[in-house]
Enzyme design. Sequence first.
Site, short mmCIF file in Angstrom:
data_model
loop_
_atom_site.label_atom_id
_atom_site.label_comp_id
_atom_site.label_asym_id
_atom_site.label_seq_id
_atom_site.Cartn_x
_atom_site.Cartn_y
_atom_site.Cartn_z
N ASP A 75 0.85 -1.19 0.00
CA ASP A 75 0.00 0.00 0.00
C ASP A 75 0.88 1.24 0.00
O ASP A 75 2.04 1.19 0.41
CB ASP A 75 -0.95 0.03 1.20
N GLU A 141 -0.24 -1.03 5.89
CA GLU A 141 0.81 -0.48 6.76
C GLU A 141 0.64 1.00 6.97
O GLU A 141 0.78 1.51 8.09
CB GLU A 141 2.19 -0.78 6.14
N1 BES Z 1 8.25 3.36 5.59
C1 BES Z 1 7.56 4.04 6.63
C2 BES Z 1 8.20 3.84 7.98
C3 BES Z 1 9.40 4.69 8.23
C4 BES Z 1 9.35 6.06 8.08
C5 BES Z 1 10.54 4.09 8.65
C6 BES Z 1 10.45 6.83 8.33
C7 BES Z 1 11.64 4.86 8.90
C8 BES Z 1 11.60 6.23 8.73
C9 BES Z 1 6.16 3.51 6.71
O1 BES Z 1 5.59 3.25 5.46
C10 BES Z 1 5.28 4.53 7.40
O2 BES Z 1 5.20 5.65 6.96
N2 BES Z 1 4.65 4.13 8.49
C11 BES Z 1 3.70 4.93 9.18
C12 BES Z 1 3.08 4.03 10.22
C13 BES Z 1 1.89 4.61 10.93
C14 BES Z 1 0.75 4.91 10.01
C15 BES Z 1 1.44 3.64 11.99
C16 BES Z 1 4.38 6.11 9.86
O3 BES Z 1 5.48 5.99 10.38
O4 BES Z 1 3.77 7.20 9.84
ZN ZN Z 2 6.78 2.21 4.24
#
Ligand code: BES
Ligand code: ZN
Length: 451
Positions: A75, A141
């Site tokens: 996604d 995710e």
């Molecule tokens: N790929 C990111 C996670 C991430 C962001 C890892 C920055 C390391 C650095 C992931 O797709 C993401 O954006 N996750 C969301 C999760 C939330 C909706 C629970 C986030 O971090 O906002």
């Molecule tokens: Zn991500």
Amino acid sequence: MADPAVLKTYFDTVDNLQDYYVERLKEAVAIKSYELADLGTHVMDGKTLKLPPAILGTYGNDQNKKTILVYGHYDVQPALIEDGWSSDPFELHETSKHQLIGRGASDDKGPVIGWLNAIEAHQKAGIEFPVNLKFCFEGMEECGSEGMDELVVREAKRYFTGVDAVCISDNYWLGVTKPCLTYGLRGISYFKITISGPGRDLHSGVFGGTVHEPMTDLFLLFSKLVSPSGDILIPGINDNVEPLTEEENKIYESIEFSMNEYHDAIGSKTTIYEDKIKTLQHRWRFPSLTIHGIEGAFSAPGTKTVLPAKITGKFSIRLVPNMEPDRINALVEKFLTEEFAKLGSKNTLNVGCVHGAKAWVSSPNHWNYVAAAKAIEKVFKVHPDYTREGGSIPITLTFQDALNKNVLLLPMGRGDDGAHSINEKLDRSNYIEGIKLFGAYLHEIAAIKAE
Ligand code: BES
Ligand code: ZN
């Protein structure tokens, strides 16, 4: 050590296939995967929505090989050309600087497709695959991995049985030149504050000055949450944050991180801290609070004189180790309820946490990390930095706890890829070298086992 001749054959095969791999990523980006496919349901804002399926897969089942679980998400964040993209976000295109631009190129379709390419390159090169793989690719995710904890816990001793370690490629290098291995993530608690008063949107000339306005109440509450320099003002929130020791402080000194590159990635020099150590610490190991937006507010161009009747403000707190989401949620709800009462407004307040995830920290001395570091040395000829991250991947801690196995974050993209932003990109070299890295990492795992 992995056999250099085998790695060379594998690397050459990946190089020869690179245009074909870019085409494959193009096909993946063209799928608007922020729309929901079907599996089960989830209730959001009173509406029952279908959940997209998580894809589980197995490749190889050799008792003499280690089994690595690979996780990724297909996604993506929504994207519209009107947001400011230079071209259609769902049509991957390559710039003259060899940047592959498209929503999900870096987060997280590039890495997901990268794993599949790594398998195929082995097949095409006629090289034996060094480990057994299990895959888990999810489609929720970006919305808090709804339903995934239950799936992983339920399947821990069934589908995921036999897994020796977990690898997630869903973050980015710290900067733009040096690869890293990541052993920590912040968690998150995401809140919605709904304030309702009038039965419908009103004319501010006719009713303004005579009714309690939801928007005014919301702004007053928002103003109590965080200071302009990022201090969270909710009492008790910072109580459990681990104090910084001299020893930990030292870790940050040797990490390669340029404030100039960071300013470039932000697109301005408006950072709170001028130095790299404070900046990294506030990204990785201190909590932060961000106000994201308001649903129901007038946001279109023009000067409509509306008085919005019901609005929902959204904010989240990034959590660090020892911060318990349940405790944080209770503190936030209590604080907002008390502050709202002080306003003396006759409107109605509703506040709640929509989703949450705890912070995660791993052990970077584990063989999973040792193999990845060796692979980075082979592919990039450098020793990686060991980093933590400020973002969240809710399932990471669940894998670690439910499977009781080491989890590694092995990023493919660069710190300036612009995940979640406009013109998200993945450099062609990160994509292609990343595919080599994934394969080399699996070969190094097999070599460690054999040593
Ligand atoms: N790929 C990111 C996670 C991430 C962001 C890892 C920055 C390391 C650095 C992931 O797709 C993401 O954006 N996750 C969301 C999760 C939330 C909706 C629970 C986030 O971090 O906002
Ligand atoms: Zn991500």
